[in-house]
Design an enzyme around this catalytic site. Structure first.
Site, PDB file in Angstrom:
ATOM      1  N   TYR A  74       0.806  -1.208   0.000  1.00 18.62           N
ATOM      2  CA  TYR A  74       0.000   0.000   0.000  1.00 18.62           C
ATOM      3  C   TYR A  74       0.841   1.260   0.000  1.00 18.62           C
ATOM      4  O   TYR A  74       0.332   2.359   0.069  1.00 18.62           O
ATOM      5  CB  TYR A  74      -0.992  -0.024   1.165  1.00 18.62           C
ATOM      6  CG  TYR A  74      -2.192   0.823   0.879  1.00 18.62           C
ATOM      7  CD1 TYR A  74      -2.893   0.667  -0.313  1.00 18.62           C
ATOM      8  CD2 TYR A  74      -2.615   1.797   1.757  1.00 18.62           C
ATOM      9  CE1 TYR A  74      -3.993   1.463  -0.590  1.00 18.62           C
ATOM     10  CE2 TYR A  74      -3.711   2.581   1.487  1.00 18.62           C
ATOM     11  CZ  TYR A  74      -4.391   2.415   0.309  1.00 18.62           C
ATOM     12  OH  TYR A  74      -5.470   3.202   0.020  1.00 18.62           O
ATOM     13  N   TRP A 105       2.790   3.044   1.920  1.00 17.70           N
ATOM     14  CA  TRP A 105       3.038   4.028   2.963  1.00 17.70           C
ATOM     15  C   TRP A 105       4.280   3.698   3.784  1.00 17.70           C
ATOM     16  O   TRP A 105       4.478   4.221   4.867  1.00 17.70           O
ATOM     17  CB  TRP A 105       1.843   4.090   3.916  1.00 17.70           C
ATOM     18  CG  TRP A 105       0.681   4.858   3.403  1.00 17.70           C
ATOM     19  CD1 TRP A 105      -0.469   4.341   2.859  1.00 17.70           C
ATOM     20  CD2 TRP A 105       0.509   6.277   3.379  1.00 17.70           C
ATOM     21  NE1 TRP A 105      -1.325   5.341   2.513  1.00 17.70           N
ATOM     22  CE2 TRP A 105      -0.749   6.546   2.820  1.00 17.70           C
ATOM     23  CE3 TRP A 105       1.300   7.343   3.777  1.00 17.70           C
ATOM     24  CZ2 TRP A 105      -1.245   7.835   2.657  1.00 17.70           C
ATOM     25  CZ3 TRP A 105       0.813   8.633   3.608  1.00 17.70           C
ATOM     26  CH2 TRP A 105      -0.444   8.866   3.056  1.00 17.70           C
TER      27      TRP A 105
END
Length: 772
Positions: free
Chosen positions: A117, A119
């Site tokens: 994802y 991050w």
């Protein structure tokens, strides 16, 4: 060069994060950290670093699930409750390399899902998403990928087809400076909460949102918040709070536009010149197509907002430099496309789109780099290579993919088929935070042959993995911090030694690539430091091309911080379109703002027709679940990152995440401030501490996401989460068959006071490790 912290300043070294630029040092075995002095509103989330750096939740060495080690790859219901075995790096590279080769040879790279994802790091080289995708492309020939995001799954598909590219709307359109200088009224559906804009997808050196709202208000700008949560705008905005029923914003917008039309306040000249399909939508708005005018009285019955309040707001907006803000949160729900589309229609009816500080500012305040100026030179970017697998899924459909391989689904006008996935490789991100209906996700992961996870801590995702590879925290490696919307580039110096035997993702993938015969192709013969110098060259060359000082990499690294030139705040594509719609048409099919889209209408999807409509929700309060649950983003961490850090932990009560509840709802259930309550519905249950407050609308309970999933008994299919993760309660469905975005913002629950002995929090304790 910018003034700031160089690497020899009293032992402090420059670094950065999604939460802000800072400097840090190790002193007497402890981490000392301080925010960038040029940040007017530093983010407290950097306070999670000191306690997290050497926390017991960190993963110290490679681990393999006992059942996988004994029985080999294959579906296994014991994932998430099995023991682990510590192995050496050489052993785990051998095991994982062999498994990757097996899956590739027997099933092809289309049987591998590359989960990330993104991050994982504000640094541009040690960005887990880039690293894992590059590895899978180079070493395996590709992978099944995901598209879009949990945050903007509906809007990122819709906006390019009705208005402009997603980044054009969020980053190059209405800026904070424009609002401070020009805007008369901000109507914010879902708000602009500072807890969201305090974080960014890359580095961020200045948090300007609070100051911009303060300046705008001092000049006379009015802020109006439509949300069930008063905290969705800060005190500096001095906002008027309209506490509508959750999920009804589309109806309220329609009531406003209906008033504008019938009272002759809509900007007909703008609608005629700049939009496509207004007459089609107007017939629906007036009730000509379905017999129901979408007037203020109709909207009042849905929203719970008085009709005369809706009418007054419409009159107040007309003729003003008004900006309509629609937050990410509104489209993270069933039919999430509709408020995004209808917000644009409202802005068009006011005729403000393209004016400085006016129009449509989708998601302004949702993240730290929206509403900012762009840098005038490029930043470092690691090439991910070419993916030889064309297949993909919308990001929030992972459980469907694993549970229903071979079945079809609709997406963006296509009928697609879920692939058969044998191996999931996850590096960066925690699906047991982002995803909905976590008990269903557990069943989905049980279907795999192998789940591989790179992690720095024992998240629930790591606990469900077969192979766990410990990776470094950002403070334990070097990188370059950069964001295309922040003027400060940061030389991210290593501050601490890696925890235990943790390694950088790059080092792990390099050794795996060697096991698969692809080391040279993956590394291109460079060390991590050599990659930093290589990637920096893009920025240095950009500066030199403009005749600006262009320091060498060594000079930049020694200085620590470098200020970059930025482009003017010119309103981007929307301003050019307004100035001359013939010379600068939009990228939509008609070249105009599409109030009615023939393309979307042609898909034939009843849950997302060709113009905005009001659609009744599947989940609404009922006797068994009478309260709306708002599962929004947390204020003390980014998603679930470093939930075990001090800033996050200190905000909890008795170790539990804090839910906010209206006094009347709490009193009716015998719940007092500080009590522990059980939230439940047919999907699951969790415990949370309750804060009783009138800043939440009656009939609503708010519980932020991000508390690490902590089932009281992992062997139970729907075990109680004792820590307070609301995604045991949320529904795992797409926003519609058009965008298939995440619909996890809203659900319905019942709440009761928890009686008896409180179960312990074990989310941060390492799983049982055994020897074989």
């Amino acid at each position: 060069m910018a003034d700031g912290i160089a690497s020899n300043d009293a032992g402090f070294k420059p670094h950065t994060s999604h939460w802000g630029v800072f400097s840090a040092r190790m002193k007497d075995g402890a981490l000392d950290i301080r925010p960038h002095p040029g940040d007017p509103d530093p983010n407290g989330i950097i306070g999670n670093f000191p306690g997290a750096l050497r926390h017991r939740a960190r993963i110290a060495e490679p681990m393999v699930r006992k059942g996988w080690l004994e029985n080999g790859p294959g579906p296994d219901e014991r994932r998430g409750r099995d023991e682990f075995v510590a192995v050496s790096w050489d052993k785990v590279i051998e095991l994982l390399g062999g498994e990757l080769a097996r899956v590739k040879d027997q099933f092809g790279p289309g049987a591998v899902f590359g989960g990330s994802y993104g991050w994982a790091s504000a640094g541009r080289f040690h960005h887990a998403q880039s690293q894992i995708h590059r590895f899978l492309n180079v070493a395996l020939g590709g992978y099944v990928r995901s598209v879009n995001s949990y945050s903007s799954g509906a809007s990122s598909v819709l906006l390019p087809q009705i208005l402009a590219g997603y980044e054009e709307i969020t980053k190059r359109n209405v800026s904070w400076d424009q609002i401070a200088e020009h805007t008369d009224i901000v109507l914010a559906f879902g708000g602009m909460a500072l807890k969201n804009s305090m974080v960014a997808g890359g580095s961020i050196s200045q948090h300007v949102e609070r100051g911009a709202m303060d300046r705008a208000r001092a000049r006379g700008c009015d802020f109006v918040l439509v949300s069930p949560l008063k905290a969705d705008l800060p005190d500096e905005a001095g906002a008027e709070w309209i506490a509508g029923m959750p999920g009804t914003d589309t109806a309220m917008m329609m009531g406003i536009v209906h008033t504008l039309v019938v009272e002759g306040l809509a900007d007909r000249a703008f609608l005629d010149r700049y939009t496509e399909g207004w007459p089609v939508f107007e017939r629906y708005l007036m009730g000509e197509t379905d017999g129901q005018p979408k007037d203020a009285a109709w909207a009042s019955g849905i929203t719970g907002i008085a009709a005369d309040e809706i009418v007054a707001l419409a009159r107040r907006l007309a003729g003003k430099r008004a900006v309509i803000v629609v937050s990410h949160s509104l489209q993270r729900a069933e039919h999430g496309e509709q408020p995004v589309w209808m917000g644009m229609v409202l802005a068009a009816a006011l005729g403000q789109i393209g004016l400085p500080g006016g129009g449509y500012a989708y998601a302004l305040g949702a993240i730290g780099y929206y509403g900012r100026r762009f840098n005038a030179v490029p930043g470092p970017t690691l090439s991910q290579g070419r993916n030889g697998v064309a297949d993909f899924i919308p990001v929030a459909r992972i459980s469907d993919m694993l549970l229903k391989p071979g079945t079809t689904y609709r997406y963006n006008g296509q009928t697609r088929t879920y692939p058969q996935i044998k191996l999931v490789y996850w590096a960066g991100g925690n699906p047991f935070h982002h995803h909905q209906d976590l008990n269903r996700l557990r069943k989905a992961f049980a279907r795999l042959d192998t789940l591989v996870v790179h992690e720095l801590g024992w998240t629930a995702t790591a606990r469900h993995a077969d192979i766990v590879l410990p990776c470094t925290m950002t403070l334990e490696r070097e990188d370059i911090g950069f964001s295309s919307n922040d003027p400060l580039m940061v030389a991210m110096h290593q501050v601490a030694e890696p925890y235990g035997k943790a390694r950088d993702d790059y080092a792990i993938f390099a050794d795996l690539a060697e096991r698969l015969g692809a080391r040279e192709a993956f590394t291109e013969g460079r060390t991590a430091r050599e990659w930093l110098a290589h990637l920096y060259e893009t920025t240095r060359a950009g500066l030199a091309k403009q005749g600006l000082p262009a320091p060498s990499f060594e000079e930049f690294w020694t200085q620590g911080l470098m200020e970059l030139p930025q482009l003017p705040d010119d309103g981007g594509e929307m301003r050019r379109f307004r100035d001359d719609p013939v010379a600068h048409p939009l990228s939509t099919p008609s070249g105009k703002i599409e109030i009615f889209s023939a393309k979307i209408d042609g898909h034939g999807d009843a849950d997302c027709p060709g113009h905005p409509v009001w659609l009744d929700k599947t989940e609404v309060p009922r006797p068994a679940a009478p309260l709306f649950l708002v599962a929004n983003q947390p204020a003390t961490r980014l998603h679930s990152q470093l939930d075990f850090g001090g800033h996050s932990s200190d905000a909890k009560h008795r170790g539990r995440e804090v839910a906010r509840m209206h006094p009347e709802d709490a009193k009716a259930r015998g719940i007092g401030d500080g009590d522990i309550a059980r939230l439940f519905n047919e999907r699951g249950a969790c415990l949370a501490a309750v804060r009783v407050t009138a800043t939440v609308r009656k009939g609503v309970i708010q519980l932020p996401t991000g508390a690490w999933f902590d089932p009281a008994d992992p062997s139970e299919e729907t075990s109680l989460c004792v820590h307070g993760n609301p995604n045991v309660l949320t529904r795992d469905v797409g926003t519609s068959s058009f965008a298939q975005g995440c619909a996890g913002q809203l659900t319905v629950v019942e709440v009761e006071r928890f009686e008896g002995n409180l179960p312990p929090i074990q989310a941060f304790d390492p799983p049982v490790s055994v020897a074989v």
